[in-house]
Design an enzyme around this catalytic site. Structure first.
Site, PDB file in Angstrom:
ATOM      1  N   ASP A   1       0.834  -1.200   0.000  1.00 15.64           N
ATOM      2  CA  ASP A   1       0.000   0.000   0.000  1.00 15.64           C
ATOM      3  C   ASP A   1       0.876   1.259   0.000  1.00 15.64           C
ATOM      4  O   ASP A   1       1.860   1.324   0.741  1.00 15.64           O
ATOM      5  CB  ASP A   1      -0.875  -0.019   1.268  1.00 15.64           C
ATOM      6  CG  ASP A   1      -1.904   1.090   1.275  1.00 15.64           C
ATOM      7  OD1 ASP A   1      -2.732   1.134   0.355  1.00 15.64           O
ATOM      8  OD2 ASP A   1      -1.886   1.923   2.209  1.00 15.64           O
TER       9      ASP A   1
ATOM     10  N   GLU B   1      14.601 -15.241   0.340  1.00 15.81           N
ATOM     11  CA  GLU B   1      15.019 -16.310   1.256  1.00 15.81           C
ATOM     12  C   GLU B   1      14.005 -17.456   1.273  1.00 15.81           C
ATOM     13  O   GLU B   1      14.297 -18.536   1.774  1.00 15.81           O
ATOM     14  CB  GLU B   1      15.107 -15.776   2.688  1.00 15.81           C
ATOM     15  CG  GLU B   1      16.310 -14.909   2.953  1.00 15.81           C
ATOM     16  CD  GLU B   1      16.184 -14.250   4.317  1.00 15.81           C
ATOM     17  OE1 GLU B   1      15.485 -14.804   5.204  1.00 15.81           O
ATOM     18  OE2 GLU B   1      16.755 -13.160   4.480  1.00 15.81           O
TER      19      GLU B   1
HETATM   20  C1  NOJ Z   1      -4.481   3.035  -0.951  1.00 14.18           C
HETATM   21  C2  NOJ Z   1      -5.609   2.097  -0.715  1.00 14.18           C
HETATM   22  O1  NOJ Z   1      -5.917   1.420  -1.906  1.00 14.18           O
HETATM   23  C3  NOJ Z   1      -6.758   2.922  -0.181  1.00 14.18           C
HETATM   24  O2  NOJ Z   1      -7.947   2.189  -0.123  1.00 14.18           O
HETATM   25  C4  NOJ Z   1      -6.365   3.457   1.168  1.00 14.18           C
HETATM   26  O3  NOJ Z   1      -7.384   4.311   1.643  1.00 14.18           O
HETATM   27  C5  NOJ Z   1      -5.062   4.248   1.088  1.00 14.18           C
HETATM   28  N1  NOJ Z   1      -4.060   3.563   0.317  1.00 14.18           N
HETATM   29  C6  NOJ Z   1      -4.499   4.520   2.472  1.00 14.18           C
HETATM   30  O4  NOJ Z   1      -3.975   3.355   3.034  1.00 14.18           O
END
Ligand code: NOJ
Length: 544
Positions: free
Chosen positions: A205, A248
């Site tokens: 993310d 790993e």
């Molecule tokens: C991207 C994610 O896809 C989204 O849903 C989220 O709100 C933001 N990152 C923050 O983590």
């Protein structure tokens, strides 16, 4: 590289499970691991290679799991670590890989580290794992700089003792400080925790956001050079270390980056051989339904990622953007813009959007590299644009002062069966005490019975059967998956691409019927092919 030796992630079809909305195993109205386990046969028969599962960790759910309180626990709403282990084992038995989300840019304000940081006070080592600063102006009453949160409002929140902390997203998502060695050590340990439980990789993310300019300069003076928090070169070092961890473990564990970059070249830097494996191709997602635009994105992607030896990926929808059946049902006069909730004027023409979505599926699945399928796109689900305001749950709605309805419309629980709500999303016999049963966490539309898996199964004209047929062919046809493509001559508005051996995909984005090129058979078409002509907004796969 021959198809038998190429690692799976170079050509995989990865199905995105937005866990809250996929399948509810216990009857509390929220999707869970039990629900995913019960639907593995469906996913197997659909023909996908792997599941990307949105965050399932312990979380107060301020941003539906993207605010993680404990990276080694599963939230009780979704299940337990033992159930996650069972899911991984059962999915593997079905030949399906599991790729959970990992959220390294920020934690939850309920994470033990953040609670300790608040308790320990200014100047403490506990605060150094996050980005705490004194405020500006008299009494420090102004935020340390002018950065805004992605979800509206300032990116800083002041705590009781007067210091401020940074959160690029909601105040419940404090940014971790990746200059701190504890943060590196902790995440490498979390990766190992899940690799040891058999996961096949991670979706990272906000992969482009971890490192901030240590000076935390205002954005106001930013001159277009290195950005104070997005896509800084230093992030690649973090992923080089992660790559070593992944390497790993046996069995080609792979990372996919959610990295928003200004150019394909900047994206390719994440995919150098010693950094990450793949990344979402948001340029493709944002392209409008236009032959020139699409071809340009396809060419740019393949050429640029090719310079680092990385495969392309193709994605049309996810849990953050309007579903593409609704996007393509509008003649958007402009491109979609990253991280912007853009709702074009007027209602979507869903018949048109669906026709285009069918054609787009055949284009996408014919392209070289990997593909992401967002749950429900195989059912042709449209965006739910009329959710009542009282039902909206995305923090964007509140944070924007009710000016942006947020992302709930693409997150409505999936319709599986039956003629009435909840369309099989929740079990008929709940597995929770009577008081704990609930309707789906977002209301489903009253007219969704034609979209159920049950209604579409066996109907040769349905979106579901189109996806099944296309995924099966993609798996079996030697020309599809990883590899290259060549463009064939075609009239303006028509895309015709050839892959070897003997495969052509044609997509008609013009307003005129298109006479098919020479072929030995039509392998699959998004609509009826009459008199050898492909109607506007249709696509076909040809054997040549
Ligand atoms: C991207 C994610 O896809 C989204 O849903 C989220 O709100 C933001 N990152 C923050 O983590």
């Amino acid at each position: 590289m021959s198809p038998t030796t190429a690692p799976w992630w170079r050509s995989a079809v990865i199905y995105q499970v937005y866990i809250r909305s996929f399948a509810d195993g216990n009857g509390d109205g929220v999707g869970d691991i039990a629900g995913i386990r019960s639907r593995l046969p469906y996913l197997k028969s659909l023909g996908v290679d792997a599941l990307w599962i949105n965050p399932w960790y312990k979380s107060p759910m301020a941003d539906h799991g993207y605010d993680v309180a404990d990276y080694r626990e599963i939230d009780p709403l979704f299940g337990t670590v033992a159930e996650a282990e069972q899911l991984i084992e059962e999915a593997h038995a079905h030949g399906i890989r599991i790729v959970p989300d990992i959220v390294p840019n920020h934690s939850s304000d309920q994470h033990a580290w953040f609670r300790a940081a608040l308790a320990a006070g200014p100047g403490s080592p506990e605060r150094e794992r996050f980005i705490f600063r004194p405020g500006r102006g008299p009494d420090g009453a102004l935020p340390p700089n002018d950065w805004d949160s992605r979800f509206g409002g300032p990116a800083w929140t002041r705590v009781a003792d007067g210091e401020w902390y940074l959160h690029l997203f909601t105040p419940q998502q404090p940014d971790l400080d990746w200059q701190h060695p504890d943060v590196h050590a902790e995440f490498e340990s979390v990766l190992r925790f899940w690799f040891e439980r058999g996961v096949d990789g991670f979706r990272i993310d906000v992969a482009h956001g971890l490192v901030k300019d240590p000076e935390l300069p205002d954005l106001a003076g930013h001159d277009g050079g290195t950005h104070p928090f997005w896509d800084r070169d230093e992030v690649h070092d973090i992923y080089r270390a992660w790559r070593k961890v992944a390497d790993e473990y046996p069995g080609d564990r792979a990372f996919v980056a959610e990295a928003w970059t200004d150019t394909p070249e900047r994206l390719a830097a994440y995919l150098r051989p010693d950094v990450l494996h793949t990344a979402f191709n948001f340029d493709y997602l944002m392209a409008s339904w236009d032959a020139k635009d699409l071809r340009a994105v396809i060419d740019d992607t393949i050429a640029t990622l090719g310079t680092v030896g990385a495969p392309a990926t193709w994605v049309m929808s996810n849990h953050d953007v309007m579903r593409h059946a609704s996007r393509y049902g509008r003649n958007a006069a402009r491109k979609w813009v990253a991280n912007e909730s853009y709702v074009p004027a007027g209602p979507a023409d869903l018949e048109l959007g669906t026709r285009r979505a069918r054609a787009a599926a055949l284009l996408t699945l014919a392209l070289p590299g990997g593909v992401y399928v967002y749950q429900g796109e195989e059912l042709g689900l449209p965006e739910v644009e009329d959710l009542p305001e009282a039902a909206l749950q995305d923090p964007v709605w509140e944070r924007s002062g009710h000016t942006d309805r947020g992302r709930d419309g693409c997150r409505v629980p999936i319709p599986w069966s039956g003629r009435t709500k909840p369309y099989g999303f929740s079990p008929e016999t709940p597995d929770v005490p009577e008081g704990a049963t609930a309707a789906p966490w977002l209301p489903q539309p009253a007219d969704w019975s034609p979209y159920t898996v049950e209604a579409q199964t066996g109907d040769a004209t349905s979106m579901l059967e189109l996806y099944r047929a296309a995924l099966l062919l993609r798996r079996e046809h030697p020309a599809l998956g990883d590899g290259g493509l060549t463009w064939l001559d075609a009239p303006t508005g028509v895309l015709a691409l050839r892959r070897e051996p003997g495969f052509v995909c044609v997509v008609n984005l013009s307003t005129e019927p298109y006479e098919l090129p020479d072929h030995t058979s039509v392998l699959l078409a998004s609509g009826p092919v009459e008199n050898n002509r492909l109607a506007p907004d249709q696509a076909a796969w040809l054997a040549v």
